[in-house]
Design a protein around this motif. Structure first.
Motif, short mmCIF file in Angstrom:
data_model
loop_
_atom_site.label_atom_id
_atom_site.label_comp_id
_atom_site.label_asym_id
_atom_site.label_seq_id
_atom_site.Cartn_x
_atom_site.Cartn_y
_atom_site.Cartn_z
N ALA A 433 112.12 -11.86 91.74
CA ALA A 433 113.07 -11.38 90.74
C ALA A 433 113.46 -12.51 89.79
CB ALA A 433 114.31 -10.80 91.43
N ARG A 434 113.71 -13.69 90.34
CA ARG A 434 114.05 -14.83 89.49
C ARG A 434 112.87 -15.23 88.62
NH1 ARG A 434 118.39 -18.13 90.22
NH2 ARG A 434 119.90 -17.52 91.83
N LYS A 435 111.70 -15.30 89.22
CA LYS A 435 110.52 -15.72 88.47
C LYS A 435 110.22 -14.76 87.32
CE LYS A 435 106.92 -16.99 90.84
NZ LYS A 435 105.87 -16.96 91.88
N LEU A 436 110.39 -13.48 87.55
CA LEU A 436 110.12 -12.50 86.51
C LEU A 436 111.08 -12.67 85.33
CD1 LEU A 436 108.61 -9.93 85.53
CD2 LEU A 436 110.42 -8.60 86.65
N ILE A 437 112.37 -12.79 85.61
CA ILE A 437 113.35 -12.94 84.52
C ILE A 437 113.10 -14.24 83.77
CG2 ILE A 437 115.80 -13.24 84.03
CD1 ILE A 437 116.37 -11.43 86.44
N ASP A 438 112.81 -15.31 84.49
CA ASP A 438 112.55 -16.59 83.83
C ASP A 438 111.32 -16.53 82.95
OD1 ASP A 438 114.77 -17.74 84.96
OD2 ASP A 438 113.68 -18.67 86.62
N ARG A 439 110.25 -15.90 83.43
CA ARG A 439 109.01 -15.84 82.65
C ARG A 439 109.19 -14.99 81.41
NH1 ARG A 439 105.60 -18.24 81.49
NH2 ARG A 439 103.60 -17.34 82.01
N MET A 440 109.83 -13.83 81.55
CA MET A 440 110.05 -12.99 80.38
C MET A 440 110.97 -13.69 79.38
SD MET A 440 110.14 -9.04 81.75
CE MET A 440 111.76 -9.17 82.50
N GLY A 441 112.00 -14.35 79.90
CA GLY A 441 112.90 -15.06 79.00
C GLY A 441 112.21 -16.18 78.26
N ALA A 442 111.40 -16.97 78.97
CA ALA A 442 110.70 -18.08 78.32
C ALA A 442 109.76 -17.61 77.23
CB ALA A 442 109.92 -18.88 79.38
N CYS A 443 109.22 -16.42 77.38
CA CYS A 443 108.24 -15.92 76.42
C CYS A 443 108.87 -15.33 75.16
CB CYS A 443 107.35 -14.86 77.07
SG CYS A 443 106.24 -15.51 78.34
N VAL A 444 110.13 -14.95 75.22
CA VAL A 444 110.75 -14.30 74.06
C VAL A 444 111.67 -15.24 73.28
CG1 VAL A 444 110.65 -12.05 75.16
CG2 VAL A 444 112.73 -13.40 75.35
N LEU A 445 111.93 -16.43 73.80
CA LEU A 445 112.89 -17.31 73.15
C LEU A 445 112.46 -17.74 71.76
CD1 LEU A 445 114.06 -19.68 76.04
CD2 LEU A 445 115.29 -17.77 75.01
N GLY A 446 111.17 -17.73 71.47
CA GLY A 446 110.71 -18.20 70.17
C GLY A 446 110.59 -17.13 69.11
N PHE A 447 110.87 -15.88 69.46
CA PHE A 447 110.72 -14.79 68.50
C PHE A 447 112.07 -14.44 67.87
CE2 PHE A 447 107.10 -14.00 71.35
CZ PHE A 447 106.08 -13.88 70.41
N ASP A 448 112.03 -14.04 66.58
CA ASP A 448 113.25 -13.51 65.99
C ASP A 448 113.28 -12.00 66.19
OD1 ASP A 448 111.58 -12.35 64.06
OD2 ASP A 448 111.83 -14.03 62.68
N ALA A 449 114.39 -11.39 65.79
CA ALA A 449 114.59 -9.97 66.08
C ALA A 449 113.55 -9.10 65.41
CB ALA A 449 115.99 -9.56 65.64
N THR A 450 113.16 -9.44 64.20
CA THR A 450 112.24 -8.57 63.45
C THR A 450 110.81 -8.68 63.96
OG1 THR A 450 111.99 -10.32 61.80
CG2 THR A 450 113.67 -8.63 61.39
N SER A 451 110.40 -9.88 64.38
CA SER A 451 109.01 -10.05 64.78
C SER A 451 108.71 -9.46 66.15
CB SER A 451 108.64 -11.55 64.77
OG SER A 451 109.43 -12.25 65.70
N ILE A 452 109.71 -9.37 67.01
CA ILE A 452 109.43 -8.87 68.36
C ILE A 452 109.66 -7.37 68.47
CG2 ILE A 452 111.72 -9.14 69.38
CD1 ILE A 452 110.28 -10.25 71.87
N ASN A 453 110.50 -6.83 67.61
CA ASN A 453 110.82 -5.40 67.70
C ASN A 453 109.56 -4.56 67.49
OD1 ASN A 453 112.47 -3.19 68.04
ND2 ASN A 453 113.00 -3.05 65.88
N GLY A 454 109.22 -3.75 68.47
CA GLY A 454 108.03 -2.92 68.39
C GLY A 454 106.74 -3.62 68.72
N SER A 455 106.80 -4.90 69.09
CA SER A 455 105.59 -5.66 69.40
C SER A 455 105.07 -5.30 70.78
CB SER A 455 105.88 -7.16 69.34
OG SER A 455 106.75 -7.53 70.39
N ALA A 456 103.86 -5.76 71.06
CA ALA A 456 103.26 -5.51 72.37
C ALA A 456 104.07 -6.18 73.47
CB ALA A 456 101.82 -6.02 72.39
N LEU A 457 104.68 -7.33 73.18
CA LEU A 457 105.47 -8.02 74.18
C LEU A 457 106.72 -7.22 74.53
CD1 LEU A 457 105.97 -10.44 75.97
CD2 LEU A 457 106.98 -11.63 74.01
N GLU A 458 107.41 -6.69 73.51
CA GLU A 458 108.59 -5.87 73.79
C GLU A 458 108.21 -4.62 74.58
OE1 GLU A 458 112.14 -3.30 71.72
OE2 GLU A 458 110.20 -3.56 70.77
#
Length: 786
Positions: A433-458
């Motif tokens: 559970a910790r590893k999952l939250i940390d990995r997802m968090g680390a991967c989204v920290l560099g995106f702004d709201a517009t670039s990630i919205n609707g993306s494959a990562l989201e």
């Protein structure tokens, strides 16, 4: 019969004792100052990253400028504490009532926290001497020492901490030197406790041996133990006291007692001060930065574990009991109606406004309150509160795009379910559970709201959360399942762009080519070790022809006809360049020479060696062949040449797969291999810069998907770690502007060591959230069980 005190009035005798104690402390300030200076000087000379070394030098310089002010102010503060203090309980209670609504600044709170932690450590050493001193002073004054009495370690420490900050020294620098400072301060306090106790004995004052001094009466006449709570709410007060004690013990036991959101103390420097004072050096020299960070993280987890297992909560970290019926029912209902519950919040978050984020946090807090009301045990309430505080911290992280924070919020109840079922969540950094939250968090920290919205990562994060929400089991299995799936997704997502995919393919082939070139060189050296081969031929085979063999093997395969022909050319060249005493051998060389030269030119062209440069290399070889006609040395037997040719044909069967040394890397190699334009690719090759092997090991542990700030050639770029080659020799970082950085292993380690590559999230969401939760509970322990 006890000796009676001397004729000096008792209270005056107590004041003299305090004066003697403070004078002793002030006389030791110079030694404390020397301790800090020596420690900082030793630390400054320790090898580290450029950032660490500069930080240590800045700390040393600042202390040199202000240490005199600090020691002078500290001595004055200790002297000022000798002013007559309020000696009646009624007056103390009146003051407490008048100031209970006073708001304390953050600085005041942080100073008190740090001073309390120092005092806890010091009290472990001086406790027996202080108890004797306290009882003797109490026998003179007829009451317990005031909370701000200078004889108390916490009062001494608070004055020292406050004057450090008032002198213009950063509190974070005090955290750096806190270990040696509090150790020497403990010795100083103990020395003068002993001196004051001797003074008391000389004046005929001895501690009472009965229990009268430990018993007091309440206003209603009830007899209680000294310092205990009684009356209505006594049980709650007792639980609260246990909470405070548990947190204090956790901080005292932790090797890194720094407040949340403050940087950890620097590692103890080897040699010098550390050696003289018996300080361990393995922490600073025998661990990678990743391992040191993990050790600090384990300390935080230890604090949390001790908090949850205190008597006030009674939580069993080994065999967790099942959730109470009402709470279990509420958790099940939430799983069924999760979409409905969060639909309004998700709609609010579409505008990405701060107000929407506040509403999201409020909704999550409200849900936690509802669940807490369903809990029937103190352990359940404590877990609900800790998880709630952790998610408050995660949702307050501004670097996470708002659209993603909605999905993180929905993980709170599933995480609560697993925390109730598996207490290991609170002690194991590798819990899925910790590893999952940390990995997802680390991967989204560099995106702004517009670039990630609707993306494959989201979309993938949404899928992951929905799977977890609807999974019927409450344990780690679902978190491990989706964690593995998310890692597979990342391996494709990070390299799926056409330009990145092409570059990854090229980089992988570059590594294969250079690895094969090194291995071919090793094998050729082995084969020619005992053969009489001229130096010019050896150098050509080792430095040039091994490259030809490697490139051909990568492009066409090791058993392709062209690759086999190039391998045979190596054996033919060795034979042709050996002595030819027989006329038949010379005739055969002349007959085969045109074909041999043609294959040599083909191989050089494959490397991009053409024109005059190719002619010069071929001339060197032909001159060597001509000299062989006149040579009187021993020739190479044909059987040796045949054996060499056979081994070359199946060379890959003999090569080791062990880790090899460094390889050359440049943009021209990349363009040459697949003919792509490398203008948007920044190739950062090894340059021989000295780098610690621990940093190389750290570079090999980086996780794809993590965001970094890269400082390259004076320009700063936000990059995401996208890929590492099979042998971890090449590492690809993708920037937000579409450019890429292909960095070789040891250069990557050098960038990490110099602070030119810095992770945007160095400790992970869940660990930082744990720190924040502990900080809130430290300041407001009542909320844990309320």
């Amino acid at each position: 019969m006890q000796p009676t005190p001397s004729s000096v009035p008792q209270r005056r005798l107590a004041r003299q004792a305090r004066q003697k104690f403070v004078e002793g402390l002030c006389s030791g300030l110079a030694e404390l100052d020397t301790t800090v200076q020596e420690f900082l000087a030793t630390l400054m000379n320790q090898t580290g990253t450029a950032r660490e070394m500069q930080s240590r030098r800045d700390t040393w310089l600042q202390y040199q400028q202000r240490h005199t002010t600090w020691t002078a102010r500290t001595g004055k503060a200790w002297q000022d504490a000798l002013a007559p203090h309020i000696s009646t309980r009624d007056q103390a209670a009146g003051n407490a009532a008048g100031s209970q609504f006073e708001l304390l600044s953050d600085d005041v709170v942080e100073n008190k926290i740090l001073a309390s932690r120092m005092a806890l450590t010091i009290t472990e050493q001086v406790g027996p001497q202080f108890d004797t001193l306290r009882q003797r002073t109490q026998s003179l004054e007829g009451q317990e020492l005031d909370s701000n009495d200078i004889l108390r370690p916490e009062t001494v420490c608070l004055a020292l901490v406050e004057q450090w900050v008032e002198s213009g020294l950063p509190r974070t620098d005090l955290l750096t030197v806190v270990d040696p400072l509090q150790r020497d301060l403990a010795n100083l306090i103990q020395k003068h406790y002993q001196a004051v106790n001797v003074f008391y004995v000389e004046q005929g004052v001895t501690p009472q041996t009965d229990l009268k001094s430990r018993v007091r009466r309440t206003s209603g006449g009830t007899v209680t133990g000294s310092g205990s709570d009684s009356g209505a709410g006594g049980l709650a007060s007792q639980a609260l006291a246990q909470t405070r004690e548990a947190m204090a013990a956790a901080r005292a036991a932790h090797h890194h007692p720094f407040p949340p959101q403050m940087p950890p103390r620097m590692p103890q420097p080897p040699g010098g001060y550390a050696t003289r004072h018996g300080m361990p050096t393995a922490f600073a020299t025998g661990m990678t930065p990743l391992a040191r960070a993990r050790q600090r993280a384990q300390g935080v987890m230890g604090q949390l574990r001790r908090l949850l297992t205190q008597p006030a909560t009674g939580f069993d970290m080994v065999n967790a009991p099942p959730a109470s019926a009402a709470l279990a029912h509420a958790l099940t209902a939430h799983r069924v109606h999760a979409d409905t519950y969060y639909s309004n919040v998700a709609t609010l978050m579409e505008d990405y406004s701060p107000a929407a984020v506040v509403q999201l946090v409020g909704a999550v807090r409200e849900r936690s309150t509802e669940l807490k009301k369903k809990a029937t045990t103190t352990g359940e309430k404590a877990i609900i509160e800790v998880v709630a505080l952790m998610f408050q911290s995660i949702l307050a992280e501004d670097r996470i795009p708002p659209a993603v924070r909605v999905w993180f919020a929905r993980l709170q109840v599933p995480v609560l379910r697993v925390a109730l079922a598996e207490p290991e969540f609170f002690s194991n950094l590798d819990h899925p559970a910790r590893k999952l939250i940390d990995r997802m968090g680390a991967c989204v920290l560099g995106f702004d709201a517009t670039s990630i919205n609707g993306s494959a990562l989201e979309t993938e994060i949404r899928r992951v959360v929905q799977v977890i929400e609807q999974y019927p089991e409450t344990g780690r299995r679902v978190f491990q399942l989706v964690y593995d799936e998310f890692e597979k997704f990342l391996s494709k997502f990070l390299t799926e762009k056409q330009a990145t995919s092409r570059l990854v393919s090229v980089a992988q082939q570059v590594e294969q080519r250079e690895t094969l070139a090194i291995q071919y060189t090793i094998e050729l050296r082995t084969m020619l070790k005992d053969m009489p081969v001229r130096d010019e031929i050896r150098e050509f085979l080792f430095k040039t022809w091994a490259e030809v063999l490697a490139l051909s093997a990568v492009r066409d395969g090791p058993q392709h006809a062209d690759t086999i022909a190039f391998k045979r050319t190596a054996a033919d060249l060795v034979w042709a360049a050996s002595a030819k005493p027989n006329r038949s051998d010379r005739a055969q060389v002349i007959q085969n020479l045109p074909g041999l030269l043609q294959r040599l030119r083909q191989g050089l062209a494959l490397l991009g060696v053409n024109g005059a440069e190719q002619d010069a290399q071929v001339k060197t070889l032909t001159d060597t062949l001509a000299d062989a006609f006149l040579s009187k040395t021993a020739s190479i037997p044909q059987a040796h040449i045949d054996a060499m040719a056979k081994r070359l044909a199946n060379l890959e069967d003999f090569m080791s797969d062990a880790t090899l040394g460094d390889m050359p890397l440049n943009a021209d190699n990349i363009e040459m291999m697949l003919g792509i334009d490398a203008s948007s690719i920044h190739v950062v090759a090894d340059n021989g810069a000295p780098v610690d092997e621990a940093m190389v090991a750290w570079a090999q542990e980086l996780q794809p998907g993590t965001w970094y700030t890269l400082d390259h050639n004076g320009a700063s770029a936000q990059v995401q770690y996208a890929w590492q080659s099979q042998r971890k020799q090449l590492h690809l970082f993708a920037a937000v502007d579409g450019s890429s950085y292909l960095i070789q292993l040891r250069r990557l380690a050098a960038y990490l060591q110099a602070g030119l590559l810095v992770a945007q999230d160095e400790e992970g969401l869940t660990l930082r959230a744990t720190r924040d939760a502990l900080a809130k509970l430290d300041a407001n322990p009542e909320r844990l069980l309320d």
